[in-house]
Every structure is written in C-alpha cells, then in structure tokens.
Design a protein around this motif. Structure first.
Motif, PDB file in Angstrom:
ATOM      1  N   PHE A  19      -1.479   1.601  -0.108  1.00  0.00           N
ATOM      2  CA  PHE A  19      -2.402   0.534  -0.311  1.00  0.00           C
ATOM      3  C   PHE A  19      -2.992   0.016   0.990  1.00  0.00           C
ATOM      4  N   LYS A  20      -1.797  -0.085   2.045  1.00  0.00           N
ATOM      5  CA  LYS A  20      -2.348  -0.581   3.239  1.00  0.00           C
ATOM      6  C   LYS A  20      -3.358   0.519   3.983  1.00  0.00           C
ATOM      7  N   ALA A  21      -2.673   1.812   3.781  1.00  0.00           N
ATOM      8  CA  ALA A  21      -3.728   2.910   4.375  1.00  0.00           C
ATOM      9  C   ALA A  21      -5.057   2.647   3.942  1.00  0.00           C
ATOM     10  N   ASP A  41      -5.150  -6.751  12.272  1.00  0.00           N
ATOM     11  CA  ASP A  41      -4.880  -7.232  13.645  1.00  0.00           C
ATOM     12  C   ASP A  41      -4.801  -8.998  13.404  1.00  0.00           C
ATOM     13  N   GLU A  42      -5.044  -9.134  12.493  1.00  0.00           N
ATOM     14  CA  GLU A  42      -5.067 -10.897  12.230  1.00  0.00           C
ATOM     15  C   GLU A  42      -3.559 -11.005  11.565  1.00  0.00           C
ATOM     16  N   PRO A  43      -2.573 -11.879  12.186  1.00  0.00           N
ATOM     17  CA  PRO A  43      -1.404 -12.093  11.527  1.00  0.00           C
ATOM     18  C   PRO A  43      -1.315 -12.428  10.195  1.00  0.00           C
ATOM     19  N   ALA A  44      -2.006 -13.448   9.776  1.00  0.00           N
ATOM     20  CA  ALA A  44      -2.251 -14.128   8.469  1.00  0.00           C
ATOM     21  C   ALA A  44      -2.856 -13.065   7.523  1.00  0.00           C
ATOM     22  N   LEU A  45      -3.812 -12.275   7.876  1.00  0.00           N
ATOM     23  CA  LEU A  45      -4.262 -11.197   6.846  1.00  0.00           C
ATOM     24  C   LEU A  45      -2.981 -10.307   6.819  1.00  0.00           C
ATOM     25  N   LYS A  46      -2.527  -9.663   7.904  1.00  0.00           N
ATOM     26  CA  LYS A  46      -1.316  -9.002   7.744  1.00  0.00           C
ATOM     27  C   LYS A  46      -0.336  -9.160   6.732  1.00  0.00           C
ATOM     28  N   ALA A  47       0.129 -10.431   7.018  1.00  0.00           N
ATOM     29  CA  ALA A  47       1.470 -10.952   6.038  1.00  0.00           C
ATOM     30  C   ALA A  47       0.934 -11.090   4.682  1.00  0.00           C
ATOM     31  N   GLY A  48      -0.314 -11.507   4.364  1.00  0.00           N
ATOM     32  CA  GLY A  48      -0.877 -11.523   2.855  1.00  0.00           C
ATOM     33  C   GLY A  48      -1.076  -9.953   2.404  1.00  0.00           C
ATOM     34  N   ILE A  49      -1.401  -9.155   3.395  1.00  0.00           N
ATOM     35  CA  ILE A  49      -1.350  -7.622   3.006  1.00  0.00           C
ATOM     36  C   ILE A  49      -0.013  -7.234   2.608  1.00  0.00           C
ATOM     37  N   ASP A  50       1.033  -7.529   3.363  1.00  0.00           N
ATOM     38  CA  ASP A  50       2.441  -6.995   3.130  1.00  0.00           C
ATOM     39  C   ASP A  50       2.681  -7.530   1.823  1.00  0.00           C
ATOM     40  N   LEU A  51       2.621  -8.896   1.539  1.00  0.00           N
ATOM     41  CA  LEU A  51       2.848  -9.370   0.251  1.00  0.00           C
ATOM     42  C   LEU A  51       2.308  -8.549  -0.788  1.00  0.00           C
ATOM     43  N   ILE A  52       0.974  -8.288  -0.711  1.00  0.00           N
ATOM     44  CA  ILE A  52       0.337  -7.558  -1.886  1.00  0.00           C
ATOM     45  C   ILE A  52       0.856  -6.141  -1.801  1.00  0.00           C
ATOM     46  N   ALA A  53       1.150  -5.498  -0.592  1.00  0.00           N
ATOM     47  CA  ALA A  53       1.781  -4.160  -0.673  1.00  0.00           C
ATOM     48  C   ALA A  53       3.162  -4.276  -1.644  1.00  0.00           C
ATOM     49  N   SER A  54       3.851  -5.317  -1.295  1.00  0.00           N
ATOM     50  CA  SER A  54       5.107  -5.412  -2.007  1.00  0.00           C
ATOM     51  C   SER A  54       4.914  -5.291  -3.450  1.00  0.00           C
ATOM     52  N   MET A  55       4.016  -5.661  -3.846  1.00  0.00           N
ATOM     53  CA  MET A  55       3.476  -5.570  -5.375  1.00  0.00           C
ATOM     54  C   MET A  55       3.293  -4.263  -5.856  1.00  0.00           C
ATOM     55  N   PHE A  56       2.561  -3.449  -5.099  1.00  0.00           N
ATOM     56  CA  PHE A  56       2.383  -2.248  -5.306  1.00  0.00           C
ATOM     57  C   PHE A  56       3.706  -1.391  -5.508  1.00  0.00           C
TER      58      PHE A  56
END
Length: 493
Positions: A19-21, A41-56
């Motif tokens: 998903f992140k890729a 590159d934006e920390p807040a976006l990255k953290a949210g992406i990591d949270l979504i990635a954990s759902m995958f």
C-alpha cells in the motif's frame, strides 16, 4: 477466513508495504506552501499512512481477517470487506463489522477512513437500475454508466483500492451565485474516449493518502448546468490534479504517552485543483444529466450508515474513558458524577439504537442490494451532531483539573521533579503516571487541536441540523400516522 475455504482461492489483498509503495507515484501535493517530493515527507501524513498500512496488514491476521475480508463467491477470491455489496442481513451486519474495525483503529478521528468511499460505490451499485436508462447529455462522449459502476466496483475490490471522495465545492461568496458557479468542477472538453474537467473540490479527506479520487458536485442540485453534472473517478496522480493541504493538527513526533491519539497522525483534508484533468470514458458514472445528480441522497445512504456507526463506536469510547475517570479519581459513588456518566451512556446507546434500527428496517433495492433505512440514519445523525458538543463538555468536566494540569512523560522521568508528581498526584489504585495516560487520551479525544478539527468535521460533514430536519420531512412518509389518528378519532375525511 473459514479454514474450509479451498487453498485455490486467490487473495486480492495488499500488504501494508505494498500500500505504501502504491502512494509513491508522483502525486502533486503542497503542505504549508512546500511541495512534497513524496507524500511521506510530511510527518503527519506519514504517520496516518503508517496507520492505514497497519489496516492492510491486519487483513492477513487471524484476529482481524473476518472483520476486514470476505470470500467473493462470483470470483472465488478473498477481498477487502470495504468493497462488499450486502444483499442479506448477515452481509449487512458483516460489513458493519468493518466500519467498527476502522473506527476503533483510528479512535473515530478519521472521518473518511479507507472503507468510506467504497460505501458510495456500493450506493451506486444499489441504485444502478436508476442509471440504466440514463445517457450522456454532453455531446462527444457516451459512457455506459451501469457498466462503468459495476466495473469500478470490481476494480476496487480486486485491487484492494483505497479511494478518497470529495463532493463539496469550495467555499465562496454565497451572496453571488456566479461565484459558486465558477468553482464548480465542470467539463471543458468531451471526446470519444473521455472528458477533460477543470475546477476544484474541497475537504478531500484522505485524498493525499489514497490511490483514487471519487468525485462529483454535491448532489440534489437539479439546476446544476449540464457541464457540471459529473460523477467519476481517477487516480490521484493524474496529470493536472494538485492538492493543497490544510494545516496539520496532529502530533506525529510526540511520545505516545503524551499524545496517545494525535501521535498516530491524521487524515489530511485537501483542496483539490483539477486543471484540465482527463477522465477516461470507463470511469464516468454520470455525465450532463441533472436527474442523475438528484440521486446523491439515495446513493450516499451507505456512507451515512458508515458515519453513524463510526459515531456510535466513538461514543462507546467516551463511555469507556468516562468509566475509567470514575475509577481512577474515586468518584464513582458520587451521584452527580454517576449522572454525568449516565448521559454519556444515553448518547452511546441512542446512537447504537439508530444503527440497529436502520439495519433492522433495511430494504432491498431494485438491484437486489440491502440498504439501511435512510430516515433512521438521518434522525441518528441529527441526534449525534446536536449532542456531540455536550458530550465532549461532560467528559471534560468529569476530568476536572486533570485536563488542565497535564505533564508529559519527560516530566515524570526527570530525576529532580518526577518523584514529586508520582508522590503527589496518584489516582485511586493507580500511579500518577497511569492516571496521566488516561488524561492524555481524553485530551486528544476532546480538547487538543486534533479533537477540535474532528468536532468541526463532524458538524460540517453531517450538514446543518435544519437541513437534516428538512431531509427527514422528505424521507419519512406520514400517511400511516395520519390514518391512525383519523381511525382513533373517527374522522371520515
């Protein structure tokens, strides 16, 4: 999934890393006036992406597989439950489990988590019979709307797609109808293979963190000019799409002790510019037909069911947090405090009752899709937004000075002053630091900048209370009630 499922079944699921890729695709986004090379590159976006990635990744776990995936019988594939189109009460209940899962995963702070946009596609599937006879009213491009709706549902399902949806137009001078009209997303060119659109959409929650953008101009506007009557979807990295992010409000670099929720990042709302964006013919679901736009309400029933379910889950988190406040402050035997918790319970139980009622009174559409009762959803959403500020205030009041006087992990661990905090601020049966973690959680849910943004979003997302009451007036048939009155009173007119 059930162990009896054949090993030949194909899993159409992404991992978190996949998903992140998929987001490293050259999308154009600006945060604070700074163009990002990559969305992470934006920390807040990255953290949210990591949270979504954990759902995958959770799709592959025994604990969450049933909530997040299902076997699609027609294709004999295991796919994301986000893309399930319910046809039975059992399937409707199973789809709700996915909403409850994403709501808990994000503590209800993502108003549009990855399974929200697919709910709108499910709404199009539910009412595709209404689009069957509709044709393009713009010369030069003639999509088959029903074929496209069905194909997009399959595309999303087989690709474990994350999509954003944006319906609202930009906020402009409301005293000037021309100003609002200028902001409409509209067709600039129609070709045999698709259309070129320009304009803007706003409150594109999760758009920066998704694969596709699912868009229309907010429905119910039968006077919308034909060139602005559009429903479609494109990848978020399509040339001509530019995203300008609102200010970030989470605290992704904070210690999780200090900010248990806001450290997880956020869904970042985007102002989305469409600058001569090409939309392929097979990704168009309405084109030029104002009557197609008027189906916004029925199509979005599943999205409104999602919103109400998420609010019910969040209300239950408030009850849990409130009970813990009573426990750690030792106030559980004070009648006034019990009544305050009782109000939180009333709110949560009422929202849950609306969800249950909407499902119990669900009806099959002509297309065979089981759809929650819209009037129960509207009434529930109205109740939720009218009471949300009061519930937040009650929970804050229950905490007392605990929210005003908070101390971070670093203060507790400081050898010079930490022992004073531990010795002088203990809770009932818990350490001062344990009590502090609870207060930090409640701060993030009710008081901090992320909580403020969420509260504003809930209100704006639901529509103002008068508009919801107007919807109830249109949605609820009162003929049966009138008949009962006439029968009891002996009225023959």
């Amino acid at each position: 999934m059930d162990a009896s499922v054949s090993k030949t079944v194909v899993k159409r699921l992404k991992t978190g890393e996949e998903f992140k890729a998929s987001l490293d695709d050259g999308r154009q986004i600006w945060v604070g006036g700074r163009k990002l090379e990559k969305v992470t590159d934006e920390p807040a976006l990255k953290a949210g992406i990591d949270l979504i990635a954990s759902m995958f990744d959770d799709q592959f776990t025994e604990e969450h597989a049933e909530e997040t995936t299902y076997l699609e019988p027609a294709a004999n594939e295991i796919v994301s439950r986000a893309w399930q189109v319910p046809t039975t009460p059992e399937e409707l209940g199973a789809r709700r489990k996915m909403i409850e899962y994403t709501s808990l995963k994000t503590a209800g702070t993502f108003g549009r988590p990855p399974d929200l946009s697919p709910a709108i596609v499910a709404g199009l599937m539910a009412h595709r019979a209404a689009f069957k006879e509709k044709k393009s009213m713009i010369d030069g491009c003639s999509p088959d709307f029903v074929e496209n709706i069905e194909a997009y549902m399959e595309f999303g399902r087989t690709n474990n797609l994350t999509a954003s949806e944006s319906l609202a137009g930009p906020q402009t001078d409301r005293s000037n109808p021309k100003a609002a009209e200028m902001a409409f997303l509209r067709v600039k060119e129609a070709r045999s293979d698709g259309i070129v659109v320009s304009g803007a959409k706003t409150v594109g929650s999760i758009a920066a963190q998704a694969n596709d953008i699912f868009f229309t101009n907010l429905g119910g506007l039968t006077t919308t000019p034909p060139e602005a009557c559009i429903w479609g979807a494109v990848p978020i990295n399509t040339p001509g799409i530019k995203m300008i992010s609102r200010e970030m409000v989470s605290q992704p670099e904070a210690d999780k002790f200090d900010h248990p929720i806001s450290s997880m990042g956020e869904e970042a709302d985007q102002f989305i510019i469409f600058d001569n964006v090409f939309v392929p013919k097979d990704k168009i679901f309405n084109l030029g037909d104002p009557t197609g736009m008027s189906w916004y309400g029925p199509v979005c029933v599943f999205a409104h069911w999602h919103v109400l379910t998420r609010l019910a889950v969040k209300a239950e988190l408030f009850v849990g947090a409130g009970q813990m406040v009573l426990d750690v402050l030792g106030t559980g035997k004070i009648p006034a405090v019990q009544l305050m918790l009782g109000e939180l319970i009333e709110y949560a139980q009422t929202l849950r009752a609306f969800v249950v009622a909407a499902e119990a009174q669900a009806t099959l559409t002509e297309a065979g899709v089981l759809t929650p009762d819209v009037s129960m959803l509207t009434a529930g959403r109205l109740y939720s937004i009218e009471n949300y500020p009061k519930i937040i205030h009650i929970l804050q009041e229950m905490c007392g000075q605990g929210l005003v006087m908070r101390f971070g992990k670093a203060a507790f661990e400081n050898p010079d002053v930490g022992h004073y905090l531990e010795d002088l601020l203990p809770g009932h049966g818990v350490s001062a630091m344990q009590k502090e973690l609870l207060m930090n959680f409640i701060w993030d849910m009710t008081t901090g900048s992320l909580a403020g943004r969420v509260a504003l979003f809930e209100n704006v997302n639901a529509s103002p209370a008068p508009r919801l009451r107007a919807r109830l007036y249109d949605e609820v048939n009162r003929d049966g009630y009138v008949t009962q009155v006439k029968k009891l009173a002996g009225m023959d007119w």
